[in-house]
Scaffold this motif. Structure first.
Motif, short mmCIF file in Angstrom:
data_model
loop_
_atom_site.label_atom_id
_atom_site.label_comp_id
_atom_site.label_asym_id
_atom_site.label_seq_id
_atom_site.Cartn_x
_atom_site.Cartn_y
_atom_site.Cartn_z
N THR A 152 -41.36 34.96 18.30
CA THR A 152 -39.90 35.13 18.33
C THR A 152 -39.48 36.56 17.98
O THR A 152 -38.34 36.94 18.22
CB THR A 152 -39.18 34.14 17.38
N ILE A 258 -26.92 40.98 25.54
CA ILE A 258 -25.86 41.41 24.60
C ILE A 258 -25.11 42.59 25.20
O ILE A 258 -23.88 42.66 25.19
CB ILE A 258 -26.46 41.82 23.23
N GLY A 313 -26.95 45.42 13.75
CA GLY A 313 -28.29 45.12 13.24
C GLY A 313 -28.30 44.48 11.86
O GLY A 313 -27.26 44.05 11.34
O1 UT7 Z 1 -31.57 44.67 16.74
C1 UT7 Z 1 -30.39 44.13 16.28
C2 UT7 Z 1 -30.38 42.69 15.98
N1 UT7 Z 1 -31.11 41.89 16.89
C3 UT7 Z 1 -30.55 41.32 17.93
O2 UT7 Z 1 -29.42 41.54 18.23
C4 UT7 Z 1 -31.40 40.34 18.68
C5 UT7 Z 1 -30.65 39.07 18.82
N2 UT7 Z 1 -31.35 37.95 19.41
C6 UT7 Z 1 -31.92 37.93 20.65
O3 UT7 Z 1 -32.05 38.94 21.32
C7 UT7 Z 1 -32.30 36.58 21.20
O4 UT7 Z 1 -31.80 35.58 20.36
C8 UT7 Z 1 -33.82 36.37 21.36
C9 UT7 Z 1 -34.32 37.21 22.54
C10 UT7 Z 1 -34.55 36.75 20.10
C11 UT7 Z 1 -34.11 34.91 21.69
O5 UT7 Z 1 -33.40 34.48 22.83
P1 UT7 Z 1 -32.55 33.13 22.78
O6 UT7 Z 1 -32.00 32.93 24.13
O7 UT7 Z 1 -31.59 33.24 21.62
O8 UT7 Z 1 -33.66 32.05 22.53
P2 UT7 Z 1 -33.84 31.03 21.32
O9 UT7 Z 1 -34.18 31.75 20.07
O10 UT7 Z 1 -32.66 30.10 21.29
O11 UT7 Z 1 -35.11 30.22 21.80
C12 UT7 Z 1 -35.12 29.43 22.99
C13 UT7 Z 1 -36.50 28.83 23.18
C14 UT7 Z 1 -37.05 28.15 21.93
O12 UT7 Z 1 -37.75 27.01 22.32
P3 UT7 Z 1 -37.10 25.54 22.23
O13 UT7 Z 1 -36.73 25.36 20.78
O14 UT7 Z 1 -35.90 25.59 23.11
O15 UT7 Z 1 -38.20 24.66 22.70
C15 UT7 Z 1 -37.99 29.16 21.35
O16 UT7 Z 1 -39.01 28.58 20.59
O17 UT7 Z 1 -37.44 29.88 23.48
C16 UT7 Z 1 -38.54 29.79 22.59
N3 UT7 Z 1 -39.09 31.13 22.39
C17 UT7 Z 1 -39.98 31.70 23.21
N4 UT7 Z 1 -40.59 31.24 24.32
C18 UT7 Z 1 -41.45 32.07 24.95
C19 UT7 Z 1 -38.79 32.01 21.40
N5 UT7 Z 1 -39.49 33.14 21.57
C20 UT7 Z 1 -40.23 32.97 22.69
C21 UT7 Z 1 -41.15 33.78 23.36
N6 UT7 Z 1 -41.74 33.31 24.48
N7 UT7 Z 1 -41.45 35.05 22.96
#
Ligand code: UT7
Length: 325
Positions: A152, A258, A313
């Protein structure tokens, strides 16, 4: 008196880590990473490199563009969350590497908003007449604080550094306005649990992988989208600038979704948005000065242009800087 950017520089380590490389390390896929983040690859520092080395490379280029020597620098403000060591500041180590013997030096920790915070401090010193030439740096080796077993976070982060030289402006170009914000009540959305006074390093903290970055990504994402949209809207409105007058939006490079959400809400077409996260991932405090340097060297910024920097951040922190080039 306004401050203006006289020179920019960036440094990215040579080693490229692709999404396909990550597929072999954790349970992820190239498609997932591109669809959810926009990132294709990121750079990883060599084992022999430390954060001040990256900062040094970027600073030398910024000084060269500014036409200044290290002894011309009065102050170094370096934004990082992945410094060489907890004590002393990485800014002091950079001061030594540059031979900038006249310069005062300190670090700023505002995570991914660190460069905007550092720029605001430098701008205030120049406006007050305290200092003339200030080196503002964002430098990170996040790969050393990344849990390579945590899919993640490990697919998001990268290493790099960017620097600018800020000096007094003799016309109406320069930093028009800087806005800074924080909400410490949400500190635990993005943090490194151990290694500080709360949880000093111990066998247990090592065993439990607590020296690595932890992020509740989806919650952070939602706050980021909401916050950045109103931040950019307010910054432009308060300065009497219409979105159509903005030549380039240079956002912190965390997630393509974003960035596009902010641009779409304001009606800013994507060809006026700087995007390079596909190549470098999220380099925290380094992302904005790297993107600024790239935009400038590609000829995407011209004299008289309005450009807007914005970041969000850990902290949580967020901020913007409106600049007339
Ligand atoms: O730098 C300043 C602060 N940071 C940010 O602004 C980053 C903010 N967050 C993000 O960019 C996004 O939330 C992420 C890219 C980290 C994640 O994307 P998301 O669309 O929010 O996905 P999610 O965390 O809701 O996860 C969706 C699914 C989960 O599976 P289930 O529970 O739906 O079965 C995760 O376990 O995707 C899964 N998942 C992954 N799958 C494949 C999480 N990481 C991965 C991965 N590969 N690397």
């Amino acid at each position: 008196m306004r401050s203006r950017i006289l020179g920019t520089g960036a440094y990215l380590p040579e080693r490229v880590l692709t999404n396909f490389d990550l597929e072999k390390m954790v349970d992820t896929s190239n498609e997932w990473i591109i669809e959810r983040t926009g990132i294709h690859e990121r750079r990883i520092a060599d084992q022999a490199e430390v954060t001040s080395d990256l900062a040094h490379e970027a600073s030398v280029k910024a000084l060269e563009m500014a036409g200044l020597e290290p002894h011309d620098i009065d102050l170094i403000v370096l934004a990082t969350v992945s410094g060489d060591m907890p004590l002393p500041s990485t800014a002091c180590i950079l001061q030594d590497k540059l031979g900038a013997k006249r310069a005062a030096a300190f670090d700023i920790n505002a995570a991914c908003s660190g460069f905007i915070y550092a720029l605001s401090v430098a701008d205030a010193f120049i406006r007050s007449g305290t200092y003339r030439n200030i080196l503002v740096v964002g430098a990170e080796i996040l790969s050393r604080f990344t849990d390579w077993k945590d899919r993640t976070t490990c697919v998001l982060l990268g290493d790099g550094a960017g620097a600018v030289v800020l000096s007094p402006s003799d016309n109406d170009s320069g930093v028009i306005s800087v806005r800074l914000y924080a909400d410490g009540s949400l500190w635990d959305l993005l943090h490194i649990p151990a290694g500080g006074s709360k949880l000093p390093a111990s066998e247990q903290t090592l065993r439990e992988r607590m020296h690595y970055i932890k992020m509740r990504g989806n919650e952070t994402f939602k706050v980021a989208v909401r916050t950045l949209q109103s931040l950019v809207e307010e910054t432009l409105k308060d300065n009497g600038i219409k979105p159509s007058e903005l030549s380039l939006l240079i956002p912190h490079q965390a997630n393509r979704r974003i960035i596009t959400a902010t641009a779409e809400r304001l009606g800013i077409p994507l060809d006026r948005v700087m995007l390079n996260l596909q190549k470098y991932g999220n380099t925290s405090a380094a992302s904005i000065p790297i993107a600024l340097d790239e935009a400038l060297r590609e000829g995407r910024i011209k004299q008289g242009d309005y450009i807007l920097l914005e970041a969000f951040g850990g902290g949580l922190t967020w901020g913007s800087a409106l600049i007339r080039w």
